[in-house]
Design an enzyme around this catalytic site. Structure first.
Site, PDB file in Angstrom:
ATOM      1  N   ILE A  36       0.825  -1.211   0.000  1.00 17.28           N
ATOM      2  CA  ILE A  36       0.000   0.000   0.000  1.00 17.28           C
ATOM      3  C   ILE A  36       0.863   1.268   0.000  1.00 17.28           C
ATOM      4  CG2 ILE A  36      -0.233   0.378   2.498  1.00 17.28           C
ATOM      5  CD1 ILE A  36      -3.293   0.581   1.973  1.00 17.28           C
ATOM      6  N   HIS A 106       6.154 -12.174   6.071  1.00 20.33           N
ATOM      7  CA  HIS A 106       5.994 -11.775   4.671  1.00 20.33           C
ATOM      8  C   HIS A 106       7.349 -11.494   4.046  1.00 20.33           C
ATOM      9  CE1 HIS A 106       5.656  -8.195   7.259  1.00 20.33           C
ATOM     10  NE2 HIS A 106       6.289  -7.536   6.288  1.00 20.33           N
ATOM     11  N   HIS A 108       9.033  -9.060   1.104  1.00 17.48           N
ATOM     12  CA  HIS A 108       8.884  -7.931   0.179  1.00 17.48           C
ATOM     13  C   HIS A 108       9.627  -8.273  -1.107  1.00 17.48           C
ATOM     14  CE1 HIS A 108       7.792  -4.790   3.322  1.00 17.48           C
ATOM     15  NE2 HIS A 108       8.343  -5.710   4.094  1.00 17.48           N
TER      16      HIS A 108
HETATM   17  P1  AMP Z   1       7.187  -4.725   7.488  1.00 18.37           P
HETATM   18  O1  AMP Z   1       7.794  -3.479   8.039  1.00 18.37           O
HETATM   19  O2  AMP Z   1       8.188  -5.633   6.877  1.00 18.37           O
HETATM   20  O3  AMP Z   1       6.290  -5.403   8.509  1.00 18.37           O
HETATM   21  O4  AMP Z   1       6.273  -4.251   6.272  1.00 18.37           O
HETATM   22  C1  AMP Z   1       4.886  -4.135   6.310  1.00 18.37           C
HETATM   23  C2  AMP Z   1       4.449  -3.583   4.979  1.00 18.37           C
HETATM   24  O5  AMP Z   1       3.057  -3.744   4.861  1.00 18.37           O
HETATM   25  C3  AMP Z   1       4.760  -2.097   4.774  1.00 18.37           C
HETATM   26  O6  AMP Z   1       5.597  -1.943   3.619  1.00 18.37           O
HETATM   27  C4  AMP Z   1       3.368  -1.470   4.574  1.00 18.37           C
HETATM   28  O7  AMP Z   1       3.372  -0.443   3.608  1.00 18.37           O
HETATM   29  C5  AMP Z   1       2.553  -2.666   4.120  1.00 18.37           C
HETATM   30  N1  AMP Z   1       1.128  -2.591   4.392  1.00 18.37           N
HETATM   31  C6  AMP Z   1       0.524  -2.253   5.557  1.00 18.37           C
HETATM   32  N2  AMP Z   1      -0.810  -2.331   5.434  1.00 18.37           N
HETATM   33  C7  AMP Z   1      -1.070  -2.741   4.168  1.00 18.37           C
HETATM   34  C8  AMP Z   1      -2.250  -3.028   3.424  1.00 18.37           C
HETATM   35  N3  AMP Z   1      -3.456  -2.894   3.974  1.00 18.37           N
HETATM   36  N4  AMP Z   1      -2.125  -3.424   2.135  1.00 18.37           N
HETATM   37  C9  AMP Z   1      -0.903  -3.550   1.578  1.00 18.37           C
HETATM   38  N5  AMP Z   1       0.249  -3.315   2.224  1.00 18.37           N
HETATM   39  C10 AMP Z   1       0.179  -2.910   3.496  1.00 18.37           C
END
Ligand code: AMP
Length: 120
Positions: A36, A106, A108
């Protein structure tokens, strides 16, 4: 952040269909969707369907099928995004020192341009 899985995390809600996502790919083992808040021209997240907090949790507690299925899904997404030749970076942040924001494991996928320094 705790290593105990929290069912209320945002990716659990996406998996449950409570919150929408911009889906790239889904199979029995994984769901991939666009981040997002993209940090590169292409920024996709790949999450396993099971309840795991970190890479370490996933590798230690998931079945072999889940581990293989998840990694195959990442590879499938790389093919779908057509970035296997130009390149990409895979990142998995874990817990406090890793800067993890969402406590559902997850990966990236960053791509579509030169990603730059590993750490700034
Ligand atoms: P992390 O810091 O590795 O936990 O990354 C979490 C990621 O999730 C971040 O890059 C956010 O931008 C992404 N994120 C959070 N909420 C959403 C959502 N609803 N849809 C897509 N990505 C999201």
């Amino acid at each position: 952040m705790t290593t105990k899985y929290n069912d209320n995390n945002i990716f659990a809600k996406i998996l449950a269909g409570v919150i929408p996502c911009n889906k790239v790919f889904e199979d029995n083992y994984a769901l991939a969707f666009y981040d997002i808040s993209p940090k590169a021209k292409i920024h996709v997240l790949v999450i396993p369907k099971g309840k795991f907090v970190t890479y370490h949790d996933f590798i230690n507690n998931a079945s072999a099928d889940e581990v293989i299925g998840y990694n195959k899904a990442i590879s499938t997404v790389i093919n779908m995004l057509n970035i296997s030749d130009s390149g990409y970076r895979l990142i998995s942040n874990a817990l406090e020192h890793g800067g993890q924001e969402v406590p559902h494991f997850h990966t990236h996928i960053l791509a579509g341009e030169v990603i730059g320094a590993m750490r700034s």
